[in-house]
Motif scaffolding. Structure first.
Motif, PDB file in Angstrom:
ATOM      1  N   GLU A 192       0.843  -1.205   0.000  1.00  0.00           N
ATOM      2  CA  GLU A 192       0.000   0.000   0.000  1.00  0.00           C
ATOM      3  C   GLU A 192       0.880   1.258   0.000  1.00  0.00           C
ATOM      4  O   GLU A 192       2.083   1.163   0.246  1.00  0.00           O
ATOM      5  CB  GLU A 192      -0.924  -0.001   1.227  1.00  0.00           C
ATOM      6  CG  GLU A 192      -2.400  -0.218   0.885  1.00  0.00           C
ATOM      7  CD  GLU A 192      -3.013   0.851  -0.031  1.00  0.00           C
ATOM      8  OE1 GLU A 192      -2.358   1.850  -0.336  1.00  0.00           O
ATOM      9  OE2 GLU A 192      -4.170   0.665  -0.447  1.00  0.00           O
ATOM     10  N   GLY A 193       0.255   2.373  -0.261  1.00  0.00           N
ATOM     11  CA  GLY A 193       0.990   3.642  -0.296  1.00  0.00           C
ATOM     12  C   GLY A 193       1.236   4.065  -1.730  1.00  0.00           C
ATOM     13  O   GLY A 193       0.982   3.305  -2.664  1.00  0.00           O
ATOM     14  N   PRO A 194       1.739   5.280  -1.897  1.00  0.00           N
ATOM     15  CA  PRO A 194       1.842   5.820  -3.262  1.00  0.00           C
ATOM     16  C   PRO A 194       2.984   5.249  -4.103  1.00  0.00           C
ATOM     17  O   PRO A 194       2.974   5.391  -5.317  1.00  0.00           O
ATOM     18  CB  PRO A 194       2.047   7.318  -3.019  1.00  0.00           C
ATOM     19  CG  PRO A 194       2.632   7.407  -1.652  1.00  0.00           C
ATOM     20  CD  PRO A 194       2.105   6.259  -0.873  1.00  0.00           C
ATOM     21  N   PHE A 198       1.971   1.474  -6.612  1.00  0.00           N
ATOM     22  CA  PHE A 198       1.145   2.394  -7.396  1.00  0.00           C
ATOM     23  C   PHE A 198       1.940   3.418  -8.212  1.00  0.00           C
ATOM     24  O   PHE A 198       1.341   4.334  -8.773  1.00  0.00           O
ATOM     25  CB  PHE A 198       0.111   3.072  -6.495  1.00  0.00           C
ATOM     26  CG  PHE A 198      -0.983   2.111  -6.106  1.00  0.00           C
ATOM     27  CD1 PHE A 198      -2.011   1.842  -6.975  1.00  0.00           C
ATOM     28  CD2 PHE A 198      -0.932   1.434  -4.911  1.00  0.00           C
ATOM     29  CE1 PHE A 198      -2.997   0.937  -6.651  1.00  0.00           C
ATOM     30  CE2 PHE A 198      -1.919   0.520  -4.567  1.00  0.00           C
ATOM     31  CZ  PHE A 198      -2.957   0.267  -5.433  1.00  0.00           C
ATOM     32  N   MET A 227      -6.219  -6.283  -3.983  1.00  0.00           N
ATOM     33  CA  MET A 227      -6.362  -5.188  -3.004  1.00  0.00           C
ATOM     34  C   MET A 227      -7.795  -4.656  -3.014  1.00  0.00           C
ATOM     35  O   MET A 227      -8.387  -4.420  -1.966  1.00  0.00           O
ATOM     36  CB  MET A 227      -5.412  -4.046  -3.361  1.00  0.00           C
ATOM     37  CG  MET A 227      -4.019  -4.238  -2.884  1.00  0.00           C
ATOM     38  SD  MET A 227      -3.099  -2.735  -3.233  1.00  0.00           S
ATOM     39  CE  MET A 227      -1.604  -3.061  -2.330  1.00  0.00           C
TER      40      MET A 227
ATOM     41  N   THR B   6      -4.353   8.024  -1.222  1.00  0.00           N
ATOM     42  CA  THR B   6      -3.049   7.512  -1.622  1.00  0.00           C
ATOM     43  C   THR B   6      -3.180   6.028  -1.935  1.00  0.00           C
ATOM     44  O   THR B   6      -4.154   5.398  -1.554  1.00  0.00           O
ATOM     45  CB  THR B   6      -2.019   7.777  -0.495  1.00  0.00           C
ATOM     46  OG1 THR B   6      -0.747   7.366  -0.945  1.00  0.00           O
ATOM     47  CG2 THR B   6      -2.355   7.038   0.775  1.00  0.00           C
ATOM     48  N   GLY B   7      -2.213   5.503  -2.665  1.00  0.00           N
ATOM     49  CA  GLY B   7      -2.230   4.072  -2.955  1.00  0.00           C
ATOM     50  C   GLY B   7      -3.486   3.629  -3.667  1.00  0.00           C
ATOM     51  O   GLY B   7      -3.903   4.227  -4.661  1.00  0.00           O
ATOM     52  N   LEU B   8      -4.129   2.590  -3.130  1.00  0.00           N
ATOM     53  CA  LEU B   8      -5.303   2.016  -3.784  1.00  0.00           C
ATOM     54  C   LEU B   8      -6.441   3.023  -3.911  1.00  0.00           C
ATOM     55  O   LEU B   8      -7.081   3.110  -4.957  1.00  0.00           O
ATOM     56  CB  LEU B   8      -5.789   0.779  -3.004  1.00  0.00           C
ATOM     57  CG  LEU B   8      -7.009   0.098  -3.582  1.00  0.00           C
ATOM     58  CD1 LEU B   8      -6.667  -0.619  -4.884  1.00  0.00           C
ATOM     59  CD2 LEU B   8      -7.614  -0.887  -2.595  1.00  0.00           C
ATOM     60  N   SER B   9      -6.680   3.827  -2.853  1.00  0.00           N
ATOM     61  CA  SER B   9      -7.817   4.754  -2.900  1.00  0.00           C
ATOM     62  C   SER B   9      -7.615   5.796  -4.001  1.00  0.00           C
ATOM     63  O   SER B   9      -8.550   6.117  -4.737  1.00  0.00           O
ATOM     64  CB  SER B   9      -8.039   5.419  -1.543  1.00  0.00           C
ATOM     65  OG  SER B   9      -6.848   6.015  -1.108  1.00  0.00           O
TER      66      SER B   9
END
Lengths: 232, 116
Positions: A192-194, A198, A227, B6-9
């Motif tokens: 997870e995280g930017p 991602f 996810m 951030t990330g998935l959202s």
């Protein structure tokens, strides 16, 4: 046949340069690795590159050949335009000539914990899989860690310290897909995280260069789907 | 603004907002085609309809969120080498989008206002 090969010895050279070589005797079916070995043996013993198995299994001789990351041992000379430009894998620190420092690449690989983690008590027999469960690993387990994909990825060039890169993410997908692994939540939490997952923008350089014909881009998409399913 | 998105959202918001904006654009084109607008009164009546004004407000929310995630992605990709510059640019973009958001809100409220 004409070759232009990237040369750099940090102990003696102020900056890298391209050196030209000519190979007069090109045999049928000769691979680039064979040509480099002949050049090294007959013309310039200082030319430095990694290689081992010679048949696309060990992943040692990943290099940038005419602008595309490939394995020298599985690249036929007959399919290359002259002069053949050979450079080290892009974006990585050069140790010497075509040898790059892959410390960071393997740090990302270790970070995705590329091994099965099972918390349930060990059964008396092996942890068995059905043929269908085993099939889920096809297209994932074959990775030879040659680094062709990660070093072709612009997102990896931009954030090499934070983005895991396609090779490590493919490994992550391989263990997430394994029915015997019981650590899915932690694996997904860790991505997870930017940055770690991602930063992938589905550019698909990874998929187009993989010498084993794997699809890291799809594997990354599968992780995103996992996810999403977990969060919905 | 950046912490929860951030990330998935962020990835999900970017895709959902893109789908909504595409659907809204198609609906708006159809609406403008089938609804005759001859003067400012017709125009105001169209935007005064609660469904149209709410859908339009949602369109701009989607546009702002989509812009934030997209510009943030560009900054994270290309300004990885300087944390200070990255945070400054993110703050400036965030502030600019907030200003745009308030401006859009003001315009929408003016159009639907019964005193206008």
């Amino acid at each position: 046949m004409q070759f232009r090969i990237y040369r750099y010895n940090p102990e003696t050279d102020r900056e890298p340069y391209m050196q030209s070589y000519t190979l007069d005797r090109v045999e049928n079916g000769m691979m680039l690795r064979d040509a480099l070995l002949v050049i090294k043996a007959e013309q310039d013993s200082t030319l430095t590159f990694r290689h081992s198995c010679g048949e696309g299994v060990c992943g040692s001789d990943g290099m940038n050949i005419n602008g595309t990351n490939k394995l020298a041992c599985t690249t036929r000379l007959s399919e290359l335009k002259e002069p053949v430009e050979v450079r080290p894998l892009p974006g990585q620190p050069v140790i010497r000539d075509l040898v790059v420092d892959l410390t960071q690449f393997f740090r990302h690989y270790r970070a995705v914990r590329p091994y099965l983690t099972a918390k349930s008590p060990e059964p008396e027999v092996e942890r068995l899989q059905t043929p269908e469960e085993r099939e889920q690993l096809d297209g994932l387990y074959e990775c030879i860690l040659c680094a062709c994909c990660s070093t072709a990825c612009p997102s990896y060039w931009w954030n090499p310290e934070k983005f895991r890169g396609p090779a490590a993410l493919l490994q992550s997908a391989r263990f997430l897909a394994d029915s015997r692994d019981e650590d899915t939540d932690r694996r997904l939490d860790e991505l997870e995280g930017p940055y770690k997952l991602f930063r992938c923008h589905t550019i698909q350089n990874c998929t187009s260069v993989c010498p084993k014909g794997l699809n890291p881009s799809r594997a990354i998409g599968d992780i995103r789907k996992l996810m999403l399913r977990r969060n919905l | 603004m950046s912490r929860p998105l951030t990330g998935l959202s962020a990835w999900l918001v970017q895709r959902l907002s893109a789908i909504y904006m595409a659907l809204f654009t198609i609906a708006a084109v159809v609406l403008f085609t089938v609804t005759p607008i001859d003067d400012y009164g017709d125009w105001q009546a169209l935007w005064g309809r609660p469904v149209v004004s709410a859908a339009t407000a949602l369109f701009f929310v989607a546009l702002l969120l989509h812009s934030w995630v997209g510009i943030r992605d560009v900054i994270l990709d290309y300004v990885g080498w300087s944390t200070g510059l990255r945070l400054t640019l993110l703050a400036l973009v965030g502030a600019w989008l907030l200003i745009l958001g308030f401006w859009i809100l003001e315009i929408l409220l003016t159009v639907v206002s019964p005193w206008n």
